[in-house]
Scaffold this motif. Structure first.
Motif, PDB file in Angstrom:
ATOM      1  N   ILE A 117       5.438 -25.163   1.715  1.00  0.00           N
ATOM      2  CA  ILE A 117       7.235 -25.802   2.776  1.00  0.00           C
ATOM      3  C   ILE A 117       7.814 -26.629   2.232  1.00  0.00           C
ATOM      4  CG2 ILE A 117       5.030 -25.477   4.672  1.00  0.00           C
ATOM      5  CD1 ILE A 117       5.010 -29.143   4.552  1.00  0.00           C
ATOM      6  N   SER A 118       8.131 -26.858   2.813  1.00  0.00           N
ATOM      7  CA  SER A 118      10.134 -27.637   1.837  1.00  0.00           C
ATOM      8  C   SER A 118      10.493 -28.695   2.865  1.00  0.00           C
ATOM      9  CB  SER A 118      11.564 -26.716   2.469  1.00  0.00           C
ATOM     10  OG  SER A 118      11.731 -26.012   3.684  1.00  0.00           O
ATOM     11  N   CYS A 119      10.403 -29.871   2.514  1.00  0.00           N
ATOM     12  CA  CYS A 119      11.070 -31.049   2.682  1.00  0.00           C
ATOM     13  C   CYS A 119      12.208 -30.968   3.383  1.00  0.00           C
ATOM     14  CB  CYS A 119      11.092 -32.014   1.878  1.00  0.00           C
ATOM     15  SG  CYS A 119      11.086 -33.853   2.517  1.00  0.00           S
ATOM     16  N   ASP A 120      12.389 -30.481   4.480  1.00  0.00           N
ATOM     17  CA  ASP A 120      13.641 -30.401   5.666  1.00  0.00           C
ATOM     18  C   ASP A 120      14.613 -31.734   5.314  1.00  0.00           C
ATOM     19  OD1 ASP A 120      12.823 -27.992   5.809  1.00  0.00           O
ATOM     20  OD2 ASP A 120      11.532 -27.962   7.574  1.00  0.00           O
ATOM     21  N   ILE A 122      16.872 -34.328   6.766  1.00  0.00           N
ATOM     22  CA  ILE A 122      17.644 -34.649   7.771  1.00  0.00           C
ATOM     23  C   ILE A 122      18.110 -35.813   7.586  1.00  0.00           C
ATOM     24  CG2 ILE A 122      15.551 -34.087   8.946  1.00  0.00           C
ATOM     25  CD1 ILE A 122      14.833 -37.055   9.599  1.00  0.00           C
ATOM     26  N   VAL A 123      19.878 -35.238   9.047  1.00  0.00           N
ATOM     27  CA  VAL A 123      20.053 -37.230   8.971  1.00  0.00           C
ATOM     28  C   VAL A 123      19.689 -38.301   9.869  1.00  0.00           C
ATOM     29  CG1 VAL A 123      22.975 -37.922   8.789  1.00  0.00           C
ATOM     30  CG2 VAL A 123      21.780 -35.342   8.095  1.00  0.00           C
ATOM     31  N   LEU A 124      20.130 -39.498   9.806  1.00  0.00           N
ATOM     32  CA  LEU A 124      19.591 -40.273  10.598  1.00  0.00           C
ATOM     33  C   LEU A 124      20.285 -40.397  11.502  1.00  0.00           C
ATOM     34  CD1 LEU A 124      17.069 -42.617   7.942  1.00  0.00           C
ATOM     35  CD2 LEU A 124      16.376 -40.460  10.008  1.00  0.00           C
ATOM     36  N   PRO A 125      19.633 -41.987  12.809  1.00  0.00           N
ATOM     37  CA  PRO A 125      21.255 -42.069  13.534  1.00  0.00           C
ATOM     38  C   PRO A 125      22.389 -42.925  12.800  1.00  0.00           C
ATOM     39  CG  PRO A 125      19.301 -42.207  14.541  1.00  0.00           C
ATOM     40  CD  PRO A 125      18.966 -41.495  13.256  1.00  0.00           C
ATOM     41  N   SER A 126      21.777 -43.624  11.869  1.00  0.00           N
ATOM     42  CA  SER A 126      22.662 -44.619  11.256  1.00  0.00           C
ATOM     43  C   SER A 126      23.436 -43.954   9.944  1.00  0.00           C
ATOM     44  CB  SER A 126      21.421 -45.372   9.911  1.00  0.00           C
ATOM     45  OG  SER A 126      20.889 -44.624   9.518  1.00  0.00           O
ATOM     46  N   GLY A 127      23.214 -42.811   9.814  1.00  0.00           N
ATOM     47  CA  GLY A 127      24.012 -41.582   8.741  1.00  0.00           C
ATOM     48  C   GLY A 127      23.054 -41.762   7.313  1.00  0.00           C
ATOM     49  N   GLY A 128      22.204 -42.477   7.436  1.00  0.00           N
ATOM     50  CA  GLY A 128      21.613 -42.281   6.482  1.00  0.00           C
ATOM     51  C   GLY A 128      20.025 -40.865   5.933  1.00  0.00           C
ATOM     52  N   ARG A 129      20.365 -40.408   4.890  1.00  0.00           N
ATOM     53  CA  ARG A 129      19.620 -39.456   4.869  1.00  0.00           C
ATOM     54  C   ARG A 129      17.792 -39.699   4.210  1.00  0.00           C
ATOM     55  NH1 ARG A 129      23.065 -34.980   5.301  1.00  0.00           N
ATOM     56  NH2 ARG A 129      25.245 -35.391   5.283  1.00  0.00           N
ATOM     57  N   THR A 130      16.663 -38.412   4.709  1.00  0.00           N
ATOM     58  CA  THR A 130      15.719 -38.474   4.312  1.00  0.00           C
ATOM     59  C   THR A 130      15.648 -36.984   4.718  1.00  0.00           C
ATOM     60  OG1 THR A 130      13.068 -39.429   4.656  1.00  0.00           O
ATOM     61  CG2 THR A 130      14.682 -39.149   6.516  1.00  0.00           C
ATOM     62  N   CYS A 131      14.040 -36.809   4.063  1.00  0.00           N
ATOM     63  CA  CYS A 131      13.513 -35.443   4.588  1.00  0.00           C
ATOM     64  C   CYS A 131      12.465 -35.652   5.727  1.00  0.00           C
ATOM     65  CB  CYS A 131      12.997 -35.199   3.330  1.00  0.00           C
ATOM     66  SG  CYS A 131      11.850 -35.328   2.387  1.00  0.00           S
ATOM     67  N   ARG A 132      11.434 -34.724   6.334  1.00  0.00           N
ATOM     68  CA  ARG A 132      10.397 -34.368   6.560  1.00  0.00           C
ATOM     69  C   ARG A 132       9.662 -32.570   6.847  1.00  0.00           C
ATOM     70  NH1 ARG A 132      12.790 -32.805  12.085  1.00  0.00           N
ATOM     71  NH2 ARG A 132      14.005 -31.830  11.882  1.00  0.00           N
ATOM     72  N   PHE A 133       8.935 -33.079   6.274  1.00  0.00           N
ATOM     73  CA  PHE A 133       7.621 -31.712   6.397  1.00  0.00           C
ATOM     74  C   PHE A 133       7.572 -31.745   8.030  1.00  0.00           C
ATOM     75  CE2 PHE A 133       6.853 -33.560   1.958  1.00  0.00           C
ATOM     76  CZ  PHE A 133       7.407 -32.047   0.963  1.00  0.00           C
ATOM     77  N   VAL A 134       7.108 -30.808   8.006  1.00  0.00           N
ATOM     78  CA  VAL A 134       6.364 -30.044  10.036  1.00  0.00           C
ATOM     79  C   VAL A 134       4.898 -29.816   9.881  1.00  0.00           C
ATOM     80  CG1 VAL A 134       6.702 -29.596  12.257  1.00  0.00           C
ATOM     81  CG2 VAL A 134       8.555 -30.267  10.733  1.00  0.00           C
ATOM     82  N   ILE A 135       4.038 -30.140  10.246  1.00  0.00           N
ATOM     83  CA  ILE A 135       2.618 -28.993   9.416  1.00  0.00           C
ATOM     84  C   ILE A 135       1.622 -28.978  11.068  1.00  0.00           C
ATOM     85  CG2 ILE A 135       0.573 -28.830   8.073  1.00  0.00           C
ATOM     86  CD1 ILE A 135       1.779 -30.666   6.283  1.00  0.00           C
ATOM     87  N   ASP A 136       1.848 -27.977  11.701  1.00  0.00           N
ATOM     88  CA  ASP A 136       1.165 -27.457  12.314  1.00  0.00           C
ATOM     89  C   ASP A 136       1.524 -28.480  13.997  1.00  0.00           C
ATOM     90  OD1 ASP A 136      -0.040 -25.650  11.675  1.00  0.00           O
ATOM     91  OD2 ASP A 136      -1.399 -26.567  11.074  1.00  0.00           O
ATOM     92  N   GLY A 137       2.852 -28.864  14.612  1.00  0.00           N
ATOM     93  CA  GLY A 137       3.289 -30.274  15.100  1.00  0.00           C
ATOM     94  C   GLY A 137       2.944 -31.685  15.146  1.00  0.00           C
ATOM     95  N   ILE A 138       2.634 -31.899  13.425  1.00  0.00           N
ATOM     96  CA  ILE A 138       2.592 -33.064  12.889  1.00  0.00           C
ATOM     97  C   ILE A 138       3.733 -32.887  12.047  1.00  0.00           C
ATOM     98  CG2 ILE A 138       1.373 -34.423  11.228  1.00  0.00           C
ATOM     99  CD1 ILE A 138      -1.284 -32.659  11.765  1.00  0.00           C
ATOM    100  N   VAL A 139       4.938 -34.122  11.930  1.00  0.00           N
ATOM    101  CA  VAL A 139       5.698 -34.575  11.478  1.00  0.00           C
ATOM    102  C   VAL A 139       6.006 -35.391  10.830  1.00  0.00           C
ATOM    103  CG1 VAL A 139       7.925 -35.181  11.227  1.00  0.00           C
ATOM    104  CG2 VAL A 139       7.216 -33.862  12.977  1.00  0.00           C
ATOM    105  N   ILE A 140       5.604 -34.763   9.503  1.00  0.00           N
ATOM    106  CA  ILE A 140       5.587 -36.653   7.999  1.00  0.00           C
ATOM    107  C   ILE A 140       7.172 -36.744   7.451  1.00  0.00           C
ATOM    108  CG2 ILE A 140       4.848 -36.721   5.775  1.00  0.00           C
ATOM    109  CD1 ILE A 140       2.374 -34.786   6.175  1.00  0.00           C
ATOM    110  N   TRP A 141       7.852 -38.108   7.744  1.00  0.00           N
ATOM    111  CA  TRP A 141       8.886 -37.560   7.152  1.00  0.00           C
ATOM    112  C   TRP A 141       9.340 -39.182   6.581  1.00  0.00           C
ATOM    113  CZ3 TRP A 141      12.856 -40.732   9.865  1.00  0.00           C
ATOM    114  CH2 TRP A 141      12.139 -41.964  10.637  1.00  0.00           C
ATOM    115  N   GLY A 142      10.322 -39.635   6.102  1.00  0.00           N
ATOM    116  CA  GLY A 142      10.643 -40.459   5.754  1.00  0.00           C
ATOM    117  C   GLY A 142      10.044 -41.079   4.141  1.00  0.00           C
TER     118      GLY A 142
END
Length: 172
Positions: A117-120, A122-142
């Motif tokens: 799986i990839s770390c997709d 994402i753009v945060l409301p602040s404009g900063g960028r990070t990534c997240r993994f989504v596994i069976d509905g569990i979100v691992i991010w930041g």
């Protein structure tokens, strides 16, 4: 401020699994997030001492039931601006006792899943960028997701060396 996390590994049928926690929903920092056990370094503590203290405080795993395998990547949290240093720890005899005032759930995720799986980004409301993994509905991010993304190859190398070391022990 300095913060540390343990990236705990348990072996299930000779396959490494990462241990994640879901932080309690009432916490002031990173509430309800899926993360690694960890926290702030206290005065007079080394980074490793703080990591082992947090591992025991949050999930009940004592230092004498672990092997420190190495240092992983560091990152800075977006909102709280904490520098987080990660350490790879193999838990020899897994038995978890969650500190319910800090941890509401515990998850085990196969390390090999992160190869598929990839770390997709994402753009945060602040404009900063990070990534997240989504596994069976569990979100691992930041910070947690960035540590995995940036340390995955090193984790596999360190664990391969550890598995070799285990197989060389007498009586195994």
């Amino acid at each position: 401020m300095l913060s540390v996390v343990a990236v705990p590994i348990v072996f299930i049928f000779n396959e490494p699994y990462m241990v994640f926690i879901r932080r309690a929903h009432h916490l002031s920092r990173h509430a309800n997030q899926v993360a690694f056990p960890g926290g702030l370094v206290e005065d007079g503590e080394t980074l490793v001492e703080a990591m082992f203290r947090e591992l025991e405080e949050e999930i009940g795993v004592a230092k004498d039931r672990c092997s420190l395998l190495g240092t992983l990547s560091s990152t800075v949290t977006g909102k709280s601006n904490l520098l987080v240093q990660a350490f790879l720890v193999q838990i020899d005899r897994p038995h978890f006792r969650l500190n319910k005032s800090e941890v509401q759930d515990l998850y085990l995720v196969s390390l090999s899943l992160f190869d598929r799986i990839s770390c997709d980004e994402i753009v945060l409301p602040s404009g900063g960028r990070t990534c997240r993994f989504v596994i069976d509905g569990i979100v691992i991010w930041g910070a947690t997701a960035r540590i995995i993304r940036d340390s995955l190859e090193k984790m596999k190398r360190l664990l391969e060396g550890f598995k070799d070391e285990l197989s060389d022990r007498p009586g195994d």
